[in-house]
Scaffold this motif. Structure first.
Motif, mmCIF file in Angstrom:
data_model
loop_
_atom_site.group_PDB
_atom_site.id
_atom_site.type_symbol
_atom_site.label_atom_id
_atom_site.label_comp_id
_atom_site.label_asym_id
_atom_site.label_seq_id
_atom_site.Cartn_x
_atom_site.Cartn_y
_atom_site.Cartn_z
ATOM 1 N N PRO A 1 0.798 -1.089 -0.017
ATOM 2 C CA PRO A 1 0.162 -0.069 -0.091
ATOM 3 C C PRO A 1 0.902 1.498 -0.069
ATOM 4 O O PRO A 1 1.756 1.184 0.537
ATOM 5 C CB PRO A 1 -0.785 -0.052 1.100
ATOM 6 N N GLY A 2 0.319 2.414 -0.539
ATOM 7 C CA GLY A 2 0.977 3.754 -0.333
ATOM 8 C C GLY A 2 0.845 4.236 0.890
ATOM 9 O O GLY A 2 0.421 3.602 1.780
ATOM 10 N N PRO A 3 1.805 5.133 1.090
ATOM 11 C CA PRO A 3 1.807 5.686 2.677
ATOM 12 C C PRO A 3 0.592 6.428 3.204
ATOM 13 O O PRO A 3 -0.414 6.689 2.418
ATOM 14 C CB PRO A 3 2.714 7.160 2.221
ATOM 15 N N PRO A 4 0.370 6.014 4.279
ATOM 16 C CA PRO A 4 -1.049 6.136 5.021
ATOM 17 C C PRO A 4 -1.104 7.757 5.084
ATOM 18 O O PRO A 4 -0.329 8.424 5.207
ATOM 19 C CB PRO A 4 -0.917 5.937 6.409
ATOM 20 N N GLY A 5 -2.316 8.010 4.727
ATOM 21 C CA GLY A 5 -2.882 9.418 4.841
ATOM 22 C C GLY A 5 -2.355 10.282 3.770
ATOM 23 O O GLY A 5 -2.781 11.678 3.632
ATOM 24 N N VAL B 1 4.471 -2.231 -6.112
ATOM 25 C CA VAL B 1 4.408 -3.551 -6.663
ATOM 26 C C VAL B 1 5.640 -4.102 -6.377
ATOM 27 O O VAL B 1 6.760 -3.778 -6.956
ATOM 28 C CB VAL B 1 3.701 -4.043 -7.844
ATOM 29 N N VAL B 2 5.995 -5.178 -5.552
ATOM 30 C CA VAL B 2 7.401 -5.611 -5.488
ATOM 31 C C VAL B 2 7.247 -7.327 -5.781
ATOM 32 O O VAL B 2 6.376 -8.066 -5.587
ATOM 33 C CB VAL B 2 7.809 -5.891 -3.746
ATOM 34 N N VAL B 3 8.204 -7.686 -6.808
ATOM 35 C CA VAL B 3 8.344 -9.002 -7.364
ATOM 36 C C VAL B 3 9.160 -9.843 -6.142
ATOM 37 O O VAL B 3 10.270 -9.476 -6.120
ATOM 38 C CB VAL B 3 8.893 -9.067 -8.626
ATOM 39 N N THR C 1 -0.596 -6.873 8.168
ATOM 40 C CA THR C 1 -0.429 -8.309 8.467
ATOM 41 C C THR C 1 -0.818 -9.081 7.180
ATOM 42 O O THR C 1 -0.220 -10.292 7.196
ATOM 43 C CB THR C 1 -1.447 -8.692 9.313
ATOM 44 N N CYS C 2 -1.281 -8.502 6.298
ATOM 45 C CA CYS C 2 -1.551 -9.351 4.947
ATOM 46 C C CYS C 2 -1.353 -8.352 3.673
ATOM 47 O O CYS C 2 -1.982 -7.347 3.747
ATOM 48 C CB CYS C 2 -2.816 -10.200 4.948
ATOM 49 N N LEU C 3 -0.997 -9.017 2.474
ATOM 50 C CA LEU C 3 -0.792 -8.245 1.578
ATOM 51 C C LEU C 3 -1.442 -8.909 0.165
ATOM 52 O O LEU C 3 -1.221 -10.352 0.257
ATOM 53 C CB LEU C 3 0.769 -7.945 1.088
ATOM 54 N N HIS C 4 -1.771 -8.244 -0.922
ATOM 55 C CA HIS C 4 -2.085 -9.217 -2.042
ATOM 56 C C HIS C 4 -1.081 -9.738 -2.866
ATOM 57 O O HIS C 4 -0.399 -9.015 -3.210
ATOM 58 C CB HIS C 4 -3.130 -8.315 -2.777
ATOM 59 N N ALA C 5 -1.290 -10.771 -3.266
ATOM 60 C CA ALA C 5 -0.046 -11.497 -4.064
ATOM 61 C C ALA C 5 -0.710 -12.324 -5.349
ATOM 62 O O ALA C 5 -1.833 -12.547 -5.208
ATOM 63 C CB ALA C 5 0.451 -12.630 -3.142
ATOM 64 N N VAL C 6 -0.046 -11.902 -6.539
ATOM 65 C CA VAL C 6 -0.655 -12.375 -7.926
ATOM 66 C C VAL C 6 0.582 -13.348 -8.307
ATOM 67 O O VAL C 6 1.576 -12.804 -8.350
ATOM 68 C CB VAL C 6 -1.131 -11.127 -8.689
ATOM 69 N N PRO C 7 0.356 -14.508 -8.690
ATOM 70 C CA PRO C 7 1.316 -15.451 -9.152
ATOM 71 C C PRO C 7 1.762 -14.755 -10.693
ATOM 72 O O PRO C 7 0.882 -13.983 -11.468
ATOM 73 C CB PRO C 7 0.706 -16.874 -9.554
ATOM 74 N N LEU C 8 2.899 -14.834 -10.932
ATOM 75 C CA LEU C 8 3.627 -14.476 -12.267
ATOM 76 C C LEU C 8 4.127 -15.644 -12.810
ATOM 77 O O LEU C 8 4.470 -16.571 -12.263
ATOM 78 C CB LEU C 8 4.812 -13.447 -11.959
ATOM 79 N N PRO C 9 4.100 -15.621 -14.387
ATOM 80 C CA PRO C 9 4.785 -16.615 -14.955
ATOM 81 C C PRO C 9 6.207 -16.800 -14.841
ATOM 82 O O PRO C 9 7.061 -16.102 -14.284
ATOM 83 C CB PRO C 9 4.281 -16.463 -16.436
#
Length: 77
Positions: free
Chosen positions: A12-16, A23-25, A69-77
């Motif tokens: 996420p971006g900086p709060p406020g 996005v971090v691979v 405590t949790c972040l969204h993850a998307v599988p990459l090829p």
């Protein structure tokens, strides 16, 4: 079940500040947590996450992830 070799994890971006997310691979390390969840890390090795399904749980501190405590993850090829 085969695990994807890498994921894109949305920080996420900086709060406020309404800044855009970053996005971090992360790549599979071959390691697992005590409960058997695969461990992934960025190329620098500074950011580690355990990924189950589409949820990445931070194992180390990284800018933007500290309070999440949790972040969204998307599988990459």
């Amino acid at each position: 079940m085969d695990r994807p070799p890498r994921y894109a994890v949305t920080m996420p971006g900086p709060p406020g500040r309404h800044g855009p997310p970053e996005v971090v691979v992360v790549h599979a390390t071959g390691g697992v947590t005590a409960d058997g969840t695969p461990v992934y890390q960025d190329e620098a090795g500074a950011f580690q996450v355990a990924i189950a399904g589409d949820v990445a749980r931070p194992l180390s501190t990284a800018p933007g992830a500290g309070r999440h405590t949790c972040l969204h993850a998307v599988p990459l090829p």
